[in-house]
Structure formats: structure tokens, C-alpha cells
Design a protein around this motif. Structure first.
Motif, PDB file in Angstrom:
ATOM      1  N   TYR A  95      -1.072  -9.513  -6.079  1.00  0.00           N
ATOM      2  CA  TYR A  95       0.038  -9.288  -5.365  1.00  0.00           C
ATOM      3  C   TYR A  95       0.182 -10.027  -3.910  1.00  0.00           C
ATOM      4  CZ  TYR A  95       2.813  -6.489  -2.403  1.00  0.00           C
ATOM      5  OH  TYR A  95       4.141  -6.024  -1.602  1.00  0.00           O
ATOM      6  N   ARG A  96       1.290 -10.485  -3.909  1.00  0.00           N
ATOM      7  CA  ARG A  96       1.698 -11.216  -2.474  1.00  0.00           C
ATOM      8  C   ARG A  96       2.695 -10.492  -1.932  1.00  0.00           C
ATOM      9  NH1 ARG A  96       1.829 -16.406  -5.986  1.00  0.00           N
ATOM     10  NH2 ARG A  96       4.208 -16.063  -6.187  1.00  0.00           N
ATOM     11  N   PRO A  97       2.741 -10.386  -0.245  1.00  0.00           N
ATOM     12  CA  PRO A  97       3.748  -9.561   0.388  1.00  0.00           C
ATOM     13  C   PRO A  97       5.323  -9.933  -0.222  1.00  0.00           C
ATOM     14  CG  PRO A  97       2.083 -10.436   1.726  1.00  0.00           C
ATOM     15  CD  PRO A  97       1.627 -11.100   0.383  1.00  0.00           C
ATOM     16  N   GLU A  98       5.543 -11.036  -0.633  1.00  0.00           N
ATOM     17  CA  GLU A  98       6.760 -11.517  -1.004  1.00  0.00           C
ATOM     18  C   GLU A  98       7.129 -10.640  -2.435  1.00  0.00           C
ATOM     19  OE1 GLU A  98       4.331 -15.150  -1.864  1.00  0.00           O
ATOM     20  OE2 GLU A  98       4.513 -13.884  -0.292  1.00  0.00           O
ATOM     21  N   ASP A  99       6.158 -10.038  -2.917  1.00  0.00           N
ATOM     22  CA  ASP A  99       6.532  -9.298  -4.290  1.00  0.00           C
ATOM     23  C   ASP A  99       7.039  -7.859  -4.009  1.00  0.00           C
ATOM     24  OD1 ASP A  99       5.481 -11.404  -5.746  1.00  0.00           O
ATOM     25  OD2 ASP A  99       3.258 -10.741  -5.518  1.00  0.00           O
ATOM     26  N   GLU A 100       7.141  -7.524  -2.739  1.00  0.00           N
ATOM     27  CA  GLU A 100       7.320  -6.056  -2.236  1.00  0.00           C
ATOM     28  C   GLU A 100       8.643  -5.557  -3.062  1.00  0.00           C
ATOM     29  OE1 GLU A 100       7.896  -3.198   1.654  1.00  0.00           O
ATOM     30  OE2 GLU A 100       7.625  -5.234   1.764  1.00  0.00           O
ATOM     31  N   PRO A 155       8.829  10.651  -8.937  1.00  0.00           N
ATOM     32  CA  PRO A 155       9.916  11.383  -8.224  1.00  0.00           C
ATOM     33  C   PRO A 155      10.291  10.470  -6.946  1.00  0.00           C
ATOM     34  CG  PRO A 155       7.555  12.376  -7.904  1.00  0.00           C
ATOM     35  CD  PRO A 155       7.342  11.270  -8.953  1.00  0.00           C
ATOM     36  N   PRO A 156      11.513  10.601  -6.655  1.00  0.00           N
ATOM     37  CA  PRO A 156      12.375   9.673  -5.889  1.00  0.00           C
ATOM     38  C   PRO A 156      11.367   9.930  -4.356  1.00  0.00           C
ATOM     39  CG  PRO A 156      13.951  10.947  -6.947  1.00  0.00           C
ATOM     40  CD  PRO A 156      12.629  11.283  -7.344  1.00  0.00           C
ATOM     41  N   GLN A 157      10.883  10.863  -4.147  1.00  0.00           N
ATOM     42  CA  GLN A 157      10.084  11.243  -2.796  1.00  0.00           C
ATOM     43  C   GLN A 157       8.922  10.355  -2.626  1.00  0.00           C
ATOM     44  OE1 GLN A 157      10.809  13.695  -4.980  1.00  0.00           O
ATOM     45  NE2 GLN A 157       9.269  15.012  -5.010  1.00  0.00           N
ATOM     46  N   GLU A 158       8.359   9.787  -3.827  1.00  0.00           N
ATOM     47  CA  GLU A 158       7.231   9.197  -3.785  1.00  0.00           C
ATOM     48  C   GLU A 158       7.217   7.519  -3.416  1.00  0.00           C
ATOM     49  OE1 GLU A 158       4.419   9.526  -7.281  1.00  0.00           O
ATOM     50  OE2 GLU A 158       3.977  11.493  -6.567  1.00  0.00           O
ATOM     51  N   ARG A 159       8.708   7.131  -3.820  1.00  0.00           N
ATOM     52  CA  ARG A 159       8.856   5.753  -3.352  1.00  0.00           C
ATOM     53  C   ARG A 159       8.580   5.391  -2.099  1.00  0.00           C
ATOM     54  NH1 ARG A 159      12.682   2.134  -1.804  1.00  0.00           N
ATOM     55  NH2 ARG A 159      13.216   0.291  -3.363  1.00  0.00           N
ATOM     56  N   ALA A 160       8.891   6.114  -1.005  1.00  0.00           N
ATOM     57  CA  ALA A 160       8.233   5.758   0.262  1.00  0.00           C
ATOM     58  C   ALA A 160       6.922   5.603   0.455  1.00  0.00           C
ATOM     59  CB  ALA A 160       8.871   6.694   1.614  1.00  0.00           C
ATOM     60  N   GLU A 161       6.244   6.417  -0.270  1.00  0.00           N
ATOM     61  CA  GLU A 161       4.707   6.459  -0.194  1.00  0.00           C
ATOM     62  C   GLU A 161       4.087   5.134  -0.768  1.00  0.00           C
ATOM     63  OE1 GLU A 161       0.932   8.968  -2.118  1.00  0.00           O
ATOM     64  OE2 GLU A 161       2.917   9.838  -2.031  1.00  0.00           O
ATOM     65  N   PHE A 162       4.815   4.658  -1.854  1.00  0.00           N
ATOM     66  CA  PHE A 162       4.515   3.446  -2.602  1.00  0.00           C
ATOM     67  C   PHE A 162       4.954   2.239  -1.664  1.00  0.00           C
ATOM     68  CE2 PHE A 162       5.523   0.209  -5.762  1.00  0.00           C
ATOM     69  CZ  PHE A 162       4.386  -0.259  -6.157  1.00  0.00           C
ATOM     70  N   TRP A 172      -1.317   3.148  -8.550  1.00  0.00           N
ATOM     71  CA  TRP A 172       0.221   2.857  -8.671  1.00  0.00           C
ATOM     72  C   TRP A 172       0.432   1.666  -9.758  1.00  0.00           C
ATOM     73  CZ3 TRP A 172       3.455   5.733  -6.602  1.00  0.00           C
ATOM     74  CH2 TRP A 172       3.101   6.552  -5.202  1.00  0.00           C
ATOM     75  N   GLY A 173      -0.142   2.062 -10.988  1.00  0.00           N
ATOM     76  CA  GLY A 173       0.302   1.261 -12.155  1.00  0.00           C
ATOM     77  C   GLY A 173       1.668   1.427 -12.643  1.00  0.00           C
ATOM     78  N   MET A 174       2.410   0.605 -12.988  1.00  0.00           N
ATOM     79  CA  MET A 174       3.735   0.740 -13.600  1.00  0.00           C
ATOM     80  C   MET A 174       4.402  -0.477 -14.186  1.00  0.00           C
ATOM     81  SD  MET A 174       5.680   0.972  -9.870  1.00  0.00           S
ATOM     82  CE  MET A 174       4.262   1.604  -9.213  1.00  0.00           C
ATOM     83  N   VAL A 175       5.176  -0.374 -15.204  1.00  0.00           N
ATOM     84  CA  VAL A 175       5.866  -1.329 -16.013  1.00  0.00           C
ATOM     85  C   VAL A 175       7.329  -1.013 -15.911  1.00  0.00           C
ATOM     86  CG1 VAL A 175       6.239  -2.467 -18.277  1.00  0.00           C
ATOM     87  CG2 VAL A 175       4.110  -1.566 -17.667  1.00  0.00           C
ATOM     88  N   GLU A 176       8.118  -2.077 -15.609  1.00  0.00           N
ATOM     89  CA  GLU A 176       9.562  -1.968 -15.460  1.00  0.00           C
ATOM     90  C   GLU A 176      10.105  -1.270 -16.921  1.00  0.00           C
ATOM     91  OE1 GLU A 176      12.487  -5.452 -16.345  1.00  0.00           O
ATOM     92  OE2 GLU A 176      12.477  -5.362 -14.220  1.00  0.00           O
TER      93      GLU A 176
END
Length: 151
Positions: free
Chosen positions: A5-10, A26-33, A72-76
Motif C-alpha cells: 500500500y502507498r498513501p496515494e492508494d487511500e 457498516p457505513p459507520q466503520e468507513r471513518a475507522e478504516f 481490513w481485507g476486502m475486494v471491490e
């Protein structure tokens, strides 16, 4: 292709997260991520398909270094069931084998939606907490014991 990961991947990683709301996150976890992406110090990886990021996820060591976790593993969403989840898991397992060979167990927290995938990959459910992440989104704590050959 995968890489660290690089910061420009945020923005791309946040878009992957958003594509999986509200079913998997859940939407409320987006800020945590988002905060995690800004402050993480453990290895975190992305998978690219062409110039497009399609998956991201990390790994961390626990306690005495004999246990690890996946973060925080995830696939589009549009790329689910195309092998990216399996590839992302393999990248993280390979990193642990190379950089932390003393790890004997890997633990994850996931939802009931991803638990079958991890069970298929050898993880066993240790605990289930109903409505943990959000109403209707249960927490499954799962563990994979790593077998080491003797000799």
C-alpha cells in the motif's frame, strides 16, 4: 499484480470499502478504516488489475509473535468471485511465512458473509457474536492453525 500500500492508494481503498457497504461493512466503520489507512504501521497490500485497485488487506503480529491477524481485507464488490480474495489471502500468508515463520495461528474477525470463504480456506470458527458490527451483521472470530513440518 500486488504491491505494498502507498498513501496515494487511500481513495481507491476507500472506494473498495464503499462498494461493500452496507452488506459487508457498516457505513459507520468507513471513518475507522480511513483512520487506519492514515496511521497503520503493519504491512498492508493492494492488488491491481491493470491500473485499477481491486483488493486490499493487511497483516499484523499479535503478542509474542506466535499469532497473527488479518486486517481490513476486502475486494471491490464487482470483482467478488474472481479469485482476488483467494489471491489476497495468499499474499498475506506468504508474507507471514517469509517474515514471521514463528507464527502458529492466524485469527480474523469477519462477518457471516465472508465466513464461508474463510472456512473453505481452512479457518475454523471460534466464536460468533450476533449483531456485533451492526443489526444483522454478525461477528465471526475464526482461526487458521499453521502446520509446520518438523526436521
Amino acid at each position: 499484480m500486488h504491491r505494498p500500500y502507498r498513501p496515494e492508494d487511500e481513495a481507491a481503498c476507500l472506494a473498495i470499502f464503499t462498494s461493500n457497504m452496507p452488506d459487508l461493512f457498516p457505513p459507520q466503520e468507513r471513518a475507522e478504516f480511513a483512520e487506519f489507512l492514515k496511521t497503520m504501521t503493519d504491512p498492508y497490500f493492494v492488488i491491481e488489475d491493470g491500473e485499477h485497485l481491486v483488493a486490499c488487506g493487511g497483516v499484523f503480529l499479535r503478542g509474542d509473535g506466535h499469532a497473527a491477524g488479518l486486517s481490513w481485507g476486502m475486494v471491490e464488490r464487482s470483482r467478488h468471485r474472481h479469485g482476488y480474495g483467494r489471491a489476497l489471502l495468499q499474499i498475506r500468508l506468504d508474507w507471514l511465512r517469509m517474515h514471521a515463520p514463528e507464527v502458529q495461528a492466524i485469527t480474523i474477525d469477519t462477518s457471516q458473509h465472508s465466513a464461508p470463504f474463510f472456512a473453505h480456506m481452512g479457518f475454523e470458527t471460534q466464536q460468533v457474536e450476533l449483531d456485533y458490527y451492526a443489526p444483522g451483521l454478525d461477528r465471526h472470530v475464526m482461526q487458521l492453525l499453521l502446520v509446520r513440518s518438523l526436521g
